[in-house]
Design a protein around this motif. Structure first.
Motif, PDB file in Angstrom:
ATOM      1  N   ILE A 138       0.520 -18.009 -26.931  1.00 24.53           N
ATOM      2  CA  ILE A 138      -0.743 -17.806 -26.021  1.00 24.53           C
ATOM      3  C   ILE A 138      -0.377 -16.762 -25.100  1.00 24.53           C
ATOM      4  N   ASP A 139      -1.495 -16.025 -24.907  1.00 26.12           N
ATOM      5  CA  ASP A 139      -1.529 -14.538 -24.056  1.00 26.12           C
ATOM      6  C   ASP A 139      -2.374 -15.013 -22.954  1.00 26.12           C
ATOM      7  N   ALA A 140      -1.853 -15.679 -21.793  1.00 32.11           N
ATOM      8  CA  ALA A 140      -2.477 -15.911 -20.657  1.00 32.11           C
ATOM      9  C   ALA A 140      -2.467 -14.720 -19.627  1.00 32.11           C
ATOM     10  N   SER A 141      -1.717 -13.646 -19.939  1.00 30.94           N
ATOM     11  CA  SER A 141      -1.415 -12.473 -18.958  1.00 30.94           C
ATOM     12  C   SER A 141      -2.601 -11.977 -18.047  1.00 30.94           C
ATOM     13  N   ASN A 142      -3.559 -12.197 -18.794  1.00 32.16           N
ATOM     14  CA  ASN A 142      -5.028 -11.356 -18.229  1.00 32.16           C
ATOM     15  C   ASN A 142      -5.696 -12.345 -17.214  1.00 32.16           C
ATOM     16  N   ASP A 143      -5.182 -13.595 -17.398  1.00 30.71           N
ATOM     17  CA  ASP A 143      -6.071 -14.568 -16.561  1.00 30.71           C
ATOM     18  C   ASP A 143      -5.500 -14.827 -15.251  1.00 30.71           C
ATOM     19  N   PHE A 144      -5.929 -14.202 -14.035  1.00 30.84           N
ATOM     20  CA  PHE A 144      -5.342 -14.708 -12.909  1.00 30.84           C
ATOM     21  C   PHE A 144      -6.230 -14.206 -11.726  1.00 30.84           C
ATOM     22  N   ASP A 145      -6.294 -14.834 -10.519  1.00 31.22           N
ATOM     23  CA  ASP A 145      -6.904 -14.392  -9.285  1.00 31.22           C
ATOM     24  C   ASP A 145      -5.861 -13.258  -8.506  1.00 31.22           C
ATOM     25  N   LYS A 146      -6.410 -12.250  -8.338  1.00 29.94           N
ATOM     26  CA  LYS A 146      -5.732 -11.243  -7.646  1.00 29.94           C
ATOM     27  C   LYS A 146      -5.908 -11.679  -5.937  1.00 29.94           C
ATOM     28  N   GLN A 147      -4.649 -11.836  -5.516  1.00 30.47           N
ATOM     29  CA  GLN A 147      -4.615 -12.096  -4.102  1.00 30.47           C
ATOM     30  C   GLN A 147      -4.033 -10.869  -3.355  1.00 30.47           C
ATOM     31  N   LYS A 148      -4.063 -10.999  -1.944  1.00 28.64           N
ATOM     32  CA  LYS A 148      -3.495 -10.065  -1.238  1.00 28.64           C
ATOM     33  C   LYS A 148      -2.070  -9.525  -1.540  1.00 28.64           C
ATOM     34  N   ASN A 149      -0.893 -10.329  -1.605  1.00 24.79           N
ATOM     35  CA  ASN A 149       0.409  -9.884  -1.995  1.00 24.79           C
ATOM     36  C   ASN A 149       0.733 -10.255  -3.450  1.00 24.79           C
ATOM     37  N   GLN A 150       0.113 -11.061  -3.914  1.00 22.79           N
ATOM     38  CA  GLN A 150       0.443 -11.560  -5.473  1.00 22.79           C
ATOM     39  C   GLN A 150      -0.731 -12.354  -6.085  1.00 22.79           C
ATOM     40  N   ASN A 151      -0.568 -12.241  -7.653  1.00 22.92           N
ATOM     41  CA  ASN A 151      -1.380 -13.052  -8.425  1.00 22.92           C
ATOM     42  C   ASN A 151      -1.079 -14.437  -8.217  1.00 22.92           C
ATOM     43  N   LYS A 152      -2.417 -15.307  -8.736  1.00 23.99           N
ATOM     44  CA  LYS A 152      -2.379 -16.703  -8.569  1.00 23.99           C
ATOM     45  C   LYS A 152      -3.069 -17.141  -9.736  1.00 23.99           C
ATOM     46  N   LEU A 153      -2.651 -18.180 -10.236  1.00 23.97           N
ATOM     47  CA  LEU A 153      -3.314 -18.934 -11.622  1.00 23.97           C
ATOM     48  C   LEU A 153      -4.026 -20.046 -10.784  1.00 23.97           C
ATOM     49  N   LEU A 154      -5.367 -20.043 -11.091  1.00 24.21           N
ATOM     50  CA  LEU A 154      -6.147 -20.967 -10.596  1.00 24.21           C
ATOM     51  C   LEU A 154      -6.297 -22.021 -11.589  1.00 24.21           C
TER      52      LEU A 154
END
Length: 524
Positions: free
Chosen positions: A417-433
């Motif tokens: 599974i390639d889930a590397s492109n699914d994230f929420d870009k936040q101020k200091n780091q990315n986050k999985l929703l």
């Protein structure tokens, strides 16, 4: 408690923490504020237990008023303390209760010595009891004589009294059935400290969304677990997240190398109302001195330190965890050593999920040999899940999750599974929703090919790739550009050529007017 009230509690606790902070680093004042919150929790739980026993004596809700100098009261206090150690694991006398000491501090009294003695008495009350190991040296990181709290004793006393007073005004409401409310607030604080601790954060905390993902994987299709184990348990948050995913876990096991973090993990367990008889957290280096080596666990989870160093001493080739592989993980990268250790501790019908750097998927040498053995000889790798970059505290590298099972249903393939492109870009780091987690779990459960996201690769395909598990070899996420229009390009070239010819002609005519030779031999 509503979500809004919980958020208010979390914010209030964080504001109190900042009162204490001063010039201390996040990892330093964390130990003080979490320790004080834990002490208040123990105190309120002790009061609740004692008042329940006092109902038959006509002294309900009166424990805090009992006087040890009164012979009748002293007898009651001794009986309550004895029962308390047996039932809740520790004991507190009325004069040692949080509110009592906080009130004295509020009145301007010097309380540091009394507070230090009380914290040690909590530990000593468990000596010889079943809970002794879980409370031993639990408050050792709360050095109330440290100059971090103030340059002199009076300054330190004033600061600690201020913090205790703030905490004393908060009702933890332990009688409420929502026992995880305080636990949630505690988890929130740990996460906030992690966000400010930089590289050190990875030593004690896994982002909650990643913990949830691991927990859902190892509990798939189960409502109850006999046991769960984390060999690098940090603050214990990952273990508690697994517990939350099912109705019950009979026993929780963990091991942590860092002494301070080990204390935090034990506090976290108790504060989440895990009975002292239902968890076993040990402090040692897991690879060098494993503390549960003869046990097997139904669920095994971990977020080990990425590419940590270890001894890789050849003597470990005689260790049953590593011997059959014939190779050890390199001393500069212990990732595969953790995988081997976890697999050894996994029960035959269990599931393990571990977060690792991408290098374990494709690096050669001894790691390549170990990887091939896991696939070809043991056939235990069930799934490989690629995660986005920059979702962990202290590092921005992309990571993956390896899922291993000893008794696999899908013995002829491996899910990628390639889930590397699914994230929420936040101020200091990315986050999985939550929607990203749902997508991963759905793909994991369905185990089907999904264009540009998931691939069920046969073992033959993996073998043809020399046992390289690098996800792009199996999941093609390449986005082709729009189809190239050759006619349009030809027209653009023709226009450019025309523009060039026009420019040449202008230059030639200009040179003629000046009476000089044109740089162009001929202008058409």
């Amino acid at each position: 408690m509503t979500q809004v009230q919980l958020q208010q509690l979390q914010k209030h606790l964080w504001n109190i923490a900042n009162d204490l902070r001063g010039k201390m680093g996040a990892d330093e004042f964390r130990d003080y504020i979490l320790g004080f919150i834990f002490y208040k929790y123990l105190s309120e739980k002790a009061i609740t237990f004692a008042n329940e026993l006092l109902k038959d004596e006509g002294l309900a809700e009166k424990y805090h008023q009992l006087d040890e100098n009164n012979p009748e009261h002293a007898e009651l206090i001794d009986g309550i303390k004895e029962n308390s150690v047996e039932e809740v694991g520790y004991a507190l006398a009325p004069k040692q209760l949080f509110h009592t000491i906080a009130e004295r501090g509020r009145q301007g009294e010097f309380i540091l010595d009394e507070l230090s003695n009380t914290l040690r008495e909590i530990e000593r009350s468990t000596l010889g009891a079943e809970s002794e190991d879980d409370f031993a040296n639990l408050f050792e990181d709360l050095d109330l004589n440290s100059t971090k709290l103030g340059n002199n004793a009076n300054d330190r006393n004033e600061l600690v009294s201020k913090v205790l007073t703030h905490l004393d005004n908060i009702d933890f409401d332990l009688s409420n059935s929502e026992s995880d409310v305080l636990g949630d607030a505690y988890e929130y604080l740990i996460g906030e400290f992690a966000s400010g601790a930089g590289k050190k954060a990875g030593e004690f905390y896994t982002p909650q969304t990643v913990s949830t993902l691991l927990a859902k994987i190892v509990t798939q299709g189960k409502q109850r677990l006999r046991s769960v184990y984390d060999p690098t348990c940090g603050s214990g948050s990952l273990l508690l997240r697994v517990k939350r995913e099912v109705q019950d876990v009979d026993m929780i096991y963990g091991q942590e190398m860092n002494r301070t973090t080990y204390n935090l993990a034990r506090m976290n367990m108790i504060l989440h109302d895990v009975h002292f008889a239902k968890f076993d957290i040990k402090q040692e280096d897991t690879l060098i001195r494993p503390q549960h080596i003869d046990q097997r666990f139904e669920a095994v989870v971990a977020n080990p330190p990425f590419s940590a160093k270890w001894s890789a001493d050849p003597i470990f080739l005689q260790d049953e965890r590593f011997s059959r592989f014939g190779k050890l993980a390199p001393s500069s990268k212990a990732d595969m050593a953790f995988v081997q250790h976890m697999l050894h501790q996994l029960d035959h019908n269990g599931t393990m999920a571990v977060v690792l750097p991408h290098g374990v998927l494709f690096r050669g040498s001894s790691e390549g040999v170990i990887r091939q053995y896991l696939i070809e000889k043991l056939n235990v790798i069930d799934a490989v899940i690629g995660l986005p970059a920059n979702i962990f505290y202290g590092t921005s590298i992309p990571t993956c999750i390896l899922v291993l099972k000893k008794n696999r249903k899908n013995t002829g393939d491996i899910l990628f599974i390639d889930a590397s492109n699914d994230f929420d870009k936040q101020k200091n780091q990315n986050k999985l929703l939550p929607e990203h987690l749902d997508k991963i779990i759905a793909a994991f459960e369905q185990r089907q090919n999904i264009e540009k996201y998931a691939k069920v690769a046969t073992l033959q395909e993996v073998k043809d790739n020399d046992y390289n598990l690098n996800i792009p070899r199996y999941v093609d996420t390449f986005e082709a550009e729009d189809e190239i229009d050759l006619n349009a390009i030809a027209q653009q070239l023709k226009e450019l050529e025309q523009q060039s010819q026009n420019t040449d002609k202008v230059i030639a005519e200009f040179c003629k007017e000046l009476g000089i030779d044109s740089p162009f031999a001929e202008v058409k």
